[in-house]
Design an enzyme around this catalytic site. Structure first.
Site, PDB file in Angstrom:
ATOM      1  N   GLU A 143       0.820  -1.213   0.000  1.00 19.43           N
ATOM      2  CA  GLU A 143       0.000   0.000   0.000  1.00 19.43           C
ATOM      3  C   GLU A 143       0.854   1.262   0.000  1.00 19.43           C
ATOM      4  OE1 GLU A 143      -2.867  -0.444   3.176  1.00 19.43           O
ATOM      5  OE2 GLU A 143      -4.104  -1.750   1.941  1.00 19.43           O
ATOM      6  N   GLU A 300      -5.896  -8.637  -0.554  1.00 20.00           N
ATOM      7  CA  GLU A 300      -6.379  -8.735   0.827  1.00 20.00           C
ATOM      8  C   GLU A 300      -7.899  -8.590   0.787  1.00 20.00           C
ATOM      9  OE1 GLU A 300      -4.477  -5.910   3.435  1.00 20.00           O
ATOM     10  OE2 GLU A 300      -2.490  -6.341   2.623  1.00 20.00           O
TER      11      GLU A 300
END
Ligand code: GAL
Length: 669
Positions: A143, A300
């Site tokens: 991220e 995820e």
């Protein structure tokens, strides 16, 4: 191959446990895990001492159960020995304060020393795993994001500006530095837009946001180059953050990856919000698909309650499976649940995995195990099938950045405005592609470009080409206001699009939260539309060649046009000069989709989401029930239910609460 699995942290658990984990994974139908993205201090416990033995052993255990591996490069969480080397390694926040050790993502993306250590660990990992039979690919960092305002970034920014403008005369001219006596005579004088500097020059601030985005794109590229060279047989991706993340131009970040992966948490509220609006995840999925116009991975996928300090509402039975299928319904070709087992320590102790803290299986595990059994049966039919759409929405990161600098109205939010329009289309079971302003628009019949504030000529030309070829374009307030340097254009709004829109903004009103105006639709086809109000922003329009669709009914501009439509050859442009409540966008969505002949995939009640994926002429239909009630849906054709393999379906089908049907048409188109 469809990948189904979890994000696994073997380093958090005793080695004796690994085999049981791998066995439970295999029993759940898992064939992939992501490993190591936060394990730098385990892989390089001391500078230059690399230890991959533990990871090799973990990978062998997993591989012995048929599970393959995606490795994360660990640069999101550097070890203390590295960060102790220099305070300059730490990112500086907008208020000028430096981060300290103790979290993650605390590094400056332009720090040369950090680059050196990143290159070393990535090269070591790549060299070690290049030929490992169980390793299939890489996730870079984790991220990416966070703007850094340190002195190293300041000089990199100055060099970036020098490349962009060539000369200070040009920069001074484009930014308008004559204002408040900001004319720069040396590149070194150009500051960062720190909060201590007050409200910065909009040109400087937008360029800084671009630069910050480019910094991560370049940092990622540095890692891509190493991996491409050492591991030519592996794929490379990154885990993006959906539609919500707004500090990196995701189209740029996606460009040199093999595919996009992202992290999908439907219920991330730290508070106790029980309702989940499925439109948010739908927009995120469509955005991720749009970054490269191809299918994507969910790296995820929510596996349980989220929580750091507080614990969120528990996903209702069926929701985890439903959310994972929703991703597949929008183009996911892999789902990995975050995380395998709930951590017993660390900041994310309450971010729940499929197994509980104590390592026992949970209702969540059982639910996903059921999905695993289904995927074994159907995934090959789904994987690679594509989503097709005749409707697109244009996402402009430059405009988004510009609104971060000047909000225009305290009630205005670019992502909320964008979402409101998206939602009205999504609620009508319309598949929407999310595209960049300069992407090819020829596949679409309807293109909505909300608040395209910073409008480069190439983007305006692209939209014009689309309209001249017969498309229907919709633009909304604050479009075409800024040039690329974030200065206001020297022409009537909507600037470069005024002629195409056949209307000009005579003046505008920016409304306080408690004030609204009412709209009256003047087009006969809209005469029976429910009342709609105008809020936040009111452009008062003066059509040059457009016809009036709606007028304001109140205030000093009562009777003046608010929405217009212009016919351009076979194409049309609608200028929606105001923002409104849901009824306005619902009315417009109904009318626009009807005008371009786009039908809902299937007519379905509220709370049911319908999507399609296609393999050549064969259609897969996904019916997702996001409600607590059983729902009835009328089908248009003859289908087989792929999940329960039952006899052909026709007519009306029932979908249980939080359930999904994956149907395949028996007569291909
Ligand atoms: C994601 C992140 C994971 C984990 C998760 C739960 O955004 O990539 O590492 O932190 O959130 O907080």
């Amino acid at each position: 191959m469809f990948y189904f699995g979890a994000d696994y942290y073997p380093e958090h658990w005793p080695e004796e446990r690994w085999d049981r984990d791998a066995r439970l994974m295999a029993e759940a139908g898992f064939n992939v895990v992501r490993l190591a993205e936060f394990a730098w201090s385990k892989m390089e416990p001391r500078e230059g001492q690399y230890d991959f033995q533990w990871l090799d052993r973990a990978i062998s255990v997993l591989a012995s159960h048929g599970i393959q591996v995606v490795l994360g490069t660990p640069s999101a969480s550097p070890p203390p020995w590295l960060m102790a080397k220099s305070a300059e390694l730490f990112l500086v926040r907008e208020d000028g304060r430096r981060a300290t050790f103790g979290n993650r993502r605390e590094y400056c993306p332009n720090n040369p020393l950090y680059h050196d250590y990143t290159r070393r660990i990535v090269a070591q990992m790549a060299g070690h795993y290049a030929d490992h039979p169980a390793v299939i690919g890489w996730q870079i960092d984790n991220e990416l994001g966070g703007r850094c305002y340190c002195p190293i970034c300041a000089s990199s920014f100055q060099a970036w500006l020098q490349r962009r403008y060539g000369s200070l005369d040009e920069l001074n001219e484009r930014w308008g530095t004559v204002f408040w006596s900001h004319a720069y005579t040396d590149w070194d004088q150009i500051p960062l837009p720190l909060t201590t500097g007050g409200s910065p020059n909009p040109g400087l601030a937008l360029d800084f946001h671009r630069f910050a985005s480019d910094s991560y794109v370049a940092y990622q590229q540095m890692q891509i180059d190493i991996l491409r060279q050492k591991c030519p047989g592996h794929f490379i991706t990154h885990n993006f953050m959906g539609f919500r993340y707004d500090q990196i131009n995701y189209f740029d970040l996606a460009q040199n990856l093999d595919f996009v992966a992202w992290d999908n948490y439907q219920r991330t509220e730290w508070g106790m919000r029980a309702e989940v609006d499925p439109g948010h995840a739908a927009l995120a999925q469509d955005t991720m698909r749009g970054l490269k116009h191809q299918n994507f991975w969910v790296m995820e996928q929510q596996a349980g309650q989220s929580g750091w300090g507080t614990v969120s509402v528990a996903p209702r039975p069926g929701e985890l499976r439903l959310w994972a299928y929703q991703a597949i319904a929008h183009g996911a070709d892999a789902i990995l649940f975050f995380r395998w087992r709930t951590a017993r320590f660390g900041t994310e102790e309450y971010w729940h995995g499929l197994l509980d803290h104590d390592g026992n299986t949970s209702r969540r595990y059982q639910e996903i195990k059921r999905m695993g059994a289904e995927m074994r049966e159907v995934s090959e039919r789904i994987c690679g099938a594509t989503v097709k759409s005749s409707v697109a929405m244009v996402l402009s990161y430059e405009s988004r950045f510009a609104f971060q600098i000047q909000q225009n109205n305290p009630q205005f939010s670019y992502p909320s405005h964008f979402y409101q329009i998206y939602r009205s289309l999504h609620q009508r079971q319309t598949l929407v592609d999310i595209v960049a302003p300069t992407d090819d628009l020829s596949p679409y019949r309807l293109v909505v470009a909300p608040a395209l504030h910073v409008l480069p000529k190439v983007a305006a030309d692209n939209l014009e080409r689309f309209v001249r070829a017969g498309g229907l374009l919709v633009v909304t307030p604050r479009t075409g206001v800024k040039d690329e340097a974030n200065s206001v254009v020297n022409r009537r709004l909507p600037g470069l699009l005024a002629e195409l829109c056949g209307t000009e903004v005579e003046e505008y009103d920016s409304l306080p939260a408690e004030v609204s105006n009412q709209l009256k639709f003047t087009l006969p086809e809209l005469a029976s539309a429910p009342p709609a109000s105008a809020r936040v922003w009111c452009d008062v329009l003066r059509p040059t060649s457009a016809t009036v669709v709606a007028r304001y009914t109140q205030d000093y501009y009562a009777g003046k046009p608010a929405i217009t439509r212009n016919q351009v050859g076979r194409g049309q442009v609608m200028y929606v000069g105001t923002m409104g409540d849901a009824p306005l966008y619902q009315t417009l969505a109904r009318w626009l989709l009807h005008s371009v002949g786009v039908q809902p995939v299937v007519n379905a009640p509220e709370g049911i989401e319908v999507t399609e994926r296609w393999r050549q002429n064969s259609q897969l239909l996904f019916l997702l029930n996001h409600t607590e009630q059983e729902q009835e849906i009328a089908l248009n054709g003859r289908y087989v239910d792929l999940l329960d393999g039952s006899a052909p379906l026709e007519g009306t089908v029932l979908v249980a609460p939080w359930d999904v049907l994956v149907l395949m048409e028996t007569r291909p188109h």
